[in-house]
Design a protein around this motif. Sequence first.
Motif, PDB file in Angstrom:
ATOM      1  N   VAL A  89      31.797  50.976  48.304  1.00 46.61           N
ATOM      2  CA  VAL A  89      31.849  49.873  49.274  1.00 46.61           C
ATOM      3  C   VAL A  89      33.237  49.240  49.244  1.00 46.61           C
ATOM      4  O   VAL A  89      33.850  48.987  50.289  1.00 46.61           O
ATOM      5  N   LEU A  90      33.745  49.030  48.032  1.00 49.02           N
ATOM      6  CA  LEU A  90      35.082  48.428  47.932  1.00 49.02           C
ATOM      7  C   LEU A  90      36.139  49.375  48.510  1.00 49.02           C
ATOM      8  O   LEU A  90      37.078  48.934  49.171  1.00 49.02           O
ATOM      9  N   THR A 134      42.343  52.904  43.774  1.00 50.37           N
ATOM     10  CA  THR A 134      42.533  51.448  43.745  1.00 50.37           C
ATOM     11  C   THR A 134      41.191  50.734  43.615  1.00 50.37           C
ATOM     12  O   THR A 134      41.065  49.748  42.878  1.00 50.37           O
ATOM     13  N   ALA A 135      40.188  51.248  44.304  1.00 53.07           N
ATOM     14  CA  ALA A 135      38.857  50.637  44.200  1.00 53.07           C
ATOM     15  C   ALA A 135      38.333  50.724  42.767  1.00 53.07           C
ATOM     16  O   ALA A 135      37.706  49.786  42.272  1.00 53.07           O
ATOM     17  N   ASP A 136      38.612  51.841  42.080  1.00 56.02           N
ATOM     18  CA  ASP A 136      38.203  51.958  40.667  1.00 56.02           C
ATOM     19  C   ASP A 136      38.749  50.795  39.848  1.00 56.02           C
ATOM     20  O   ASP A 136      38.072  50.229  39.004  1.00 56.02           O
ATOM     21  N   LEU A 139      37.723  46.948  41.321  1.00 58.26           N
ATOM     22  CA  LEU A 139      36.307  46.567  41.181  1.00 58.26           C
ATOM     23  C   LEU A 139      36.074  45.831  39.857  1.00 58.26           C
ATOM     24  O   LEU A 139      35.263  44.926  39.777  1.00 58.26           O
ATOM     25  N   TYR A 140      36.804  46.224  38.834  1.00 62.17           N
ATOM     26  CA  TYR A 140      36.633  45.602  37.509  1.00 62.17           C
ATOM     27  C   TYR A 140      37.740  44.594  37.228  1.00 62.17           C
ATOM     28  O   TYR A 140      37.909  44.157  36.098  1.00 62.17           O
ATOM     29  N   LYS A 141      38.498  44.246  38.269  1.00 62.40           N
ATOM     30  CA  LYS A 141      39.646  43.345  38.123  1.00 62.40           C
ATOM     31  C   LYS A 141      40.554  43.829  36.993  1.00 62.40           C
ATOM     32  O   LYS A 141      40.973  43.054  36.123  1.00 62.40           O
ATOM     33  N   PHE A 173      42.007  39.581  43.452  1.00 58.05           N
ATOM     34  CA  PHE A 173      42.289  40.654  42.490  1.00 58.05           C
ATOM     35  C   PHE A 173      43.598  40.436  41.749  1.00 58.05           C
ATOM     36  O   PHE A 173      44.604  40.066  42.343  1.00 58.05           O
ATOM     37  N   PRO A 174      43.604  40.719  40.450  1.00 57.87           N
ATOM     38  CA  PRO A 174      44.897  40.793  39.749  1.00 57.87           C
ATOM     39  C   PRO A 174      45.665  42.013  40.249  1.00 57.87           C
ATOM     40  O   PRO A 174      45.049  42.985  40.695  1.00 57.87           O
TER      41      PRO A 174
END
Length: 278
Positions: A89-90, A134-136, A139-141, A173-174
């Motif tokens: 989704v992200l 990038t989503a990987d 997603l976990y910041k 996001f960082p």
Amino acid sequence: MKTIVSGMRPTGSLHIGHYFGALKNWIDLQHHNQCYFTVVDWHALTSEFEDTRNIPAHTREMVADWLASGLDPNLCTIFLQSGVDAQSVLYLILGMFTPIGWLERNPTYKEQKEQIQHRDLSNLGFFAYPVLQTADILLYKGEKVPVGVDQVPHIELSREIARRFNRIAGEIFPEPEALLTPSPKISGTDGRKMSKSYGNAISLGEPSQELEKKVKAMVTDPNRIRRSDPGDPKQCNLFPLHELLSSKETQEEVIQGCTTAGIGCVDCKKMLLPSLEA
Ligand code: TRP
Ligand code: SF4
């Protein structure tokens, strides 16, 4: 304590080049950081979408090597990329924030399109590979991303995407930073870069007999032709392994013996075997 994210494509069992180039670093990082390590099976699809049969077995083999090497699920989170739906989704959302030009300029994309002729890479999934990556991370910041130098352009792109997203949609996001793995150069048994596809790799699970055969066959200092020729460990493909794995005493013994022709390469290889086994 930082949030760390990294991933590997499911390639099956790993070799010592993977260990010293990435895995060892992950294992060190897990003790003092919040770590997420993922098997990026969606990424594997970018090149294996026509035949996905090997992906599950390759995933199991690779994770078995992660665990055997010391990644500890009590200290870090180990998971399958495709197991977290929010990842996709992200990926979709970040796609909206990614100008096509950024992807076209991505050096890895340009290089692989030129070099890989036997497969058709002109598909959207391959083109958008860095957005998926990038989503990987986002997603976990993720703040730090341990990778090899080849991945730096991808992480740069991730930073740009994060920055653009934050500017438009709010500070969420960082901006992730690459954490360059100090990766010693490990050559394969034939002196080329270690790679499963070259057939020159020493795998982490190498059975003792195979290990012995491979070490015996390793190329050494090319100028050391006869046993009586002194050698130069700096020119030798085997010596870096002593540096990584053998005791200081053994290393000194090798340098001394090699440069004076006091020991032969066969002796040197015999000294390396127990270090490699361990
Ligand atoms: N693209 C990386 C590689 O080929 C693998 C990867 C996927 C990754 N997602 C990631 C690495 C997230 C770090 C963080 O090696
Ligand atoms: Fe390499 Fe050892 Fe032979 Fe020297 S003695 S050339 S370090 S294998």
